[in-house]
Design an enzyme around this catalytic site. Structure first.
Site, mmCIF file in Angstrom:
data_model
loop_
_atom_site.group_PDB
_atom_site.id
_atom_site.type_symbol
_atom_site.label_atom_id
_atom_site.label_comp_id
_atom_site.label_asym_id
_atom_site.label_seq_id
_atom_site.Cartn_x
_atom_site.Cartn_y
_atom_site.Cartn_z
ATOM 1 N N ARG A 176 0.827 -1.213 0.000
ATOM 2 C CA ARG A 176 0.000 0.000 0.000
ATOM 3 C C ARG A 176 0.860 1.262 0.000
ATOM 4 N NH1 ARG A 176 -1.748 2.371 4.309
ATOM 5 N NH2 ARG A 176 -1.942 0.500 5.588
ATOM 6 N N ASP A 208 -9.013 16.321 -15.680
ATOM 7 C CA ASP A 208 -9.252 14.905 -15.968
ATOM 8 C C ASP A 208 -8.948 14.718 -17.455
ATOM 9 O OD1 ASP A 208 -10.386 12.462 -16.722
ATOM 10 O OD2 ASP A 208 -11.971 12.576 -15.215
ATOM 11 N N TYR A 256 -17.682 13.732 -15.839
ATOM 12 C CA TYR A 256 -18.027 12.325 -15.646
ATOM 13 C C TYR A 256 -19.007 12.268 -14.466
ATOM 14 C CZ TYR A 256 -17.438 7.376 -14.754
ATOM 15 O OH TYR A 256 -17.668 6.038 -14.571
ATOM 16 N N LYS A 278 -9.788 3.353 -19.292
ATOM 17 C CA LYS A 278 -10.160 3.742 -20.645
ATOM 18 C C LYS A 278 -8.962 3.606 -21.590
ATOM 19 C CE LYS A 278 -13.797 4.591 -18.242
ATOM 20 N NZ LYS A 278 -14.133 5.903 -17.696
HETATM 21 C C1 LIG Z 1 -14.522 6.394 -16.393
HETATM 22 C C2 LIG Z 1 -14.164 7.767 -16.022
HETATM 23 C C3 LIG Z 1 -13.873 8.109 -14.691
HETATM 24 C C4 LIG Z 1 -13.963 7.125 -13.546
HETATM 25 O O1 LIG Z 1 -13.070 6.066 -13.702
HETATM 26 P P1 LIG Z 1 -13.289 4.586 -13.104
HETATM 27 O O2 LIG Z 1 -12.042 3.896 -13.534
HETATM 28 O O3 LIG Z 1 -14.528 4.026 -13.717
HETATM 29 O O4 LIG Z 1 -13.430 4.699 -11.636
HETATM 30 C C5 LIG Z 1 -13.482 9.425 -14.433
HETATM 31 N N1 LIG Z 1 -13.431 10.344 -15.414
HETATM 32 C C6 LIG Z 1 -13.722 10.043 -16.710
HETATM 33 C C7 LIG Z 1 -13.629 11.117 -17.744
HETATM 34 C C8 LIG Z 1 -14.094 8.752 -17.053
HETATM 35 O O5 LIG Z 1 -14.393 8.477 -18.333
#
Ligand SMILES: *Cc1c(COP(=O)(O)O)cnc(C)c1O
Length: 394
Positions: free
Chosen positions: A59, A184, A112, A209
């Site tokens: 961790r 993000d 998101y 993603k």
């Molecule tokens: C999917 C996504 C998230 C969250 O990510 P997880 O891996 O599902 O927790 C945050 N921001 C964007 C733009 C996303 O597409």
């Protein structure tokens, strides 16, 4: 590899953070699947806990996770990264580190879903104030700033409207108000956009993603520009516990190596498909930063190296026509998420953004007819034929 940060983008994607294992010569970074690490003796243990280099407990740091953190930090031009259990663990790491009683966050209205929802539904319990504004016009961000604003939080391109936000302008506004700019960068990936180079202080990813790219892992990453910011984030993250697992990190390491190849191919498909749909009589509009019809086409060309592989479009006939499309396509799976090697299609109004009240959803540009497609790497002609067939059904 020496001078890695001076190498080309493809070289950095493949090699940053990686090295041949000195013990065995293994070229692929080994999976250090161990929860704990033995010390040579009591003094060594004390030194490690006192901050000397060395692993203690997974961790608090692990060689496989670190290889991935160094990779993404190099791609984003940051001083270091922190791997997280999911993209949302990454988002919360940033919120928890910089928000608290009496502080304020300015966020883009079209984030998101959960990134906005938790600020509205959970953080007020801890005395956090918020303003969600249309950050694609930076003046709205400037107007929303308060004396207690600690974070300006943007997502560009935004999900699922594909609106762009001027990163440089928002960085200036945030810094003038004594706040940090967080971006993000999930939709663009570090292959196409580097917010830290445009003035952002923190960049975060859902590596679920494009970075992992194979629709088989959920994971997140936070990269900071400044070591002090990184140290603050690390302290919260290690103690709150939303850290990664070594095997999860290794899978993402395997995925990221093909990021450039996948992105080039998916983007090529997206460009063709978006241009084709824009001319289709059953399609009322297409929103994609790669089309000149996008209201911020020029901004996209300025701050991105390419428009990416996700776009949204409106089907004539509203919600029922949209449903006909998503219920009958054969190649894209009807699924949330994006950035995988395969195409995915979804309907935010009934799926990802269903929890947001109608008026707020419409105000954020998420209309009932909006269909979002994350274009994958399939043979282009098959994608076009599939969409043509379903549009003919309307
Ligand atoms: C999917 C996504 C998230 C969250 O990510 P997880 O891996 O599902 O927790 C945050 N921001 C964007 C733009 C996303 O597409």
């Amino acid at each position: 590899m020496k001078n890695i940060s001076e190498r080309g983008l493809m070289t950095r994607i493949i090699h940053a953070g990686q090295h041949v294992d000195p013990a065995t010569g293994a070229v692929s970074t080994p999976i250090y699947q161990s929860s704990t690490f033995a010390f040579k003796n009591a003094d060594h243990g004390a030194a490690c806990f006192g901050g000397a280099p060395g692993y203690k407990y997974t961790r608090l740091g692990n060689p496989t996770i670190e290889a991935l953190e160094n990779n993404i930090a190099t791609l984003e031009g940051g001083c270091g990264g922190l791997g997280a259990a999911s993209g949302m663990a990454a988002v919360n790491m940033v919120y928890l580190t910089f928000l608290g009683q009496g502080t304020h966050i300015v966020g883009h209205e079209s984030l998101y879903g959960p990134s906005r929802m938790i600020i509205e539904s959970e953080y007020p319990r801890f005395g956090v104030e918020y303003s969600f504004v249309d950050a694609s016009n930076a003046e709205n961000v400037a107007k929303a700033m308060r004396d207690n604003t600690k974070l300006v939080y943007i997502e560009t391109p935004a999900n699922p409207t594909l609106a762009l936000t001027d990163i440089r302008a928002c960085a200036e506004i945030a810094h003038q108000g004594g706040a940090l700019l967080v971006a993000d960068n999930t939709f663009a990936s570090p292959y196409l956009q580097n917010p830290l180079e445009l003035g952002a202080d923190i960049v975060l990813h859902s590596m679920t993603k494009f970075i992992n790219g194979h629709t088989d892992v959920v994971a997140g990453m936070v990269v900071a520009k400044d070591p002090e910011v990184l140290a603050r984030l690390r302290k919260v993250h290690y103690n709150m516990g939303g850290t990664m697992d070594p095997h999860q990190a290794w899978l993402v390491l395997r995925g990221v190596k093909s990021l450039g190849l996948r992105m080039d191919r998916a983007q090529e498909n997206a460009l063709k498909l978006a241009a084709y749909l824009e001319k289709h009589p059953k399609v009322s509009w297409v929103r994609y930063p790669g089309l000149e019809s996008h209201p911020q086409y020029e901004l996209g060309r300025k701050q991105m190296r390419g428009p990416g592989a996700v776009f949204s479009f409106g089907v004539k006939g509203g919600i029922e026509a949209g449903k006909t499309v998503i219920n009958n396509v054969e190649i894209p799976a009807l699924a949330v998420s994006l950035g995988g090697i395969e195409s995915l299609i979804e309907h935010p109004a009934s799926m990802t953004h269903a929890g947001i009240p109608l008026a707020e959803r419409l105000e954020a540009g998420i209309s009932d007819d909006l269909v979002r497609i994350a274009v994958g790497c399939e043979t282009y002609a098959d994608l076009e034929a599939d969409l043509t067939r379903v549009l003919d059904m309307i």
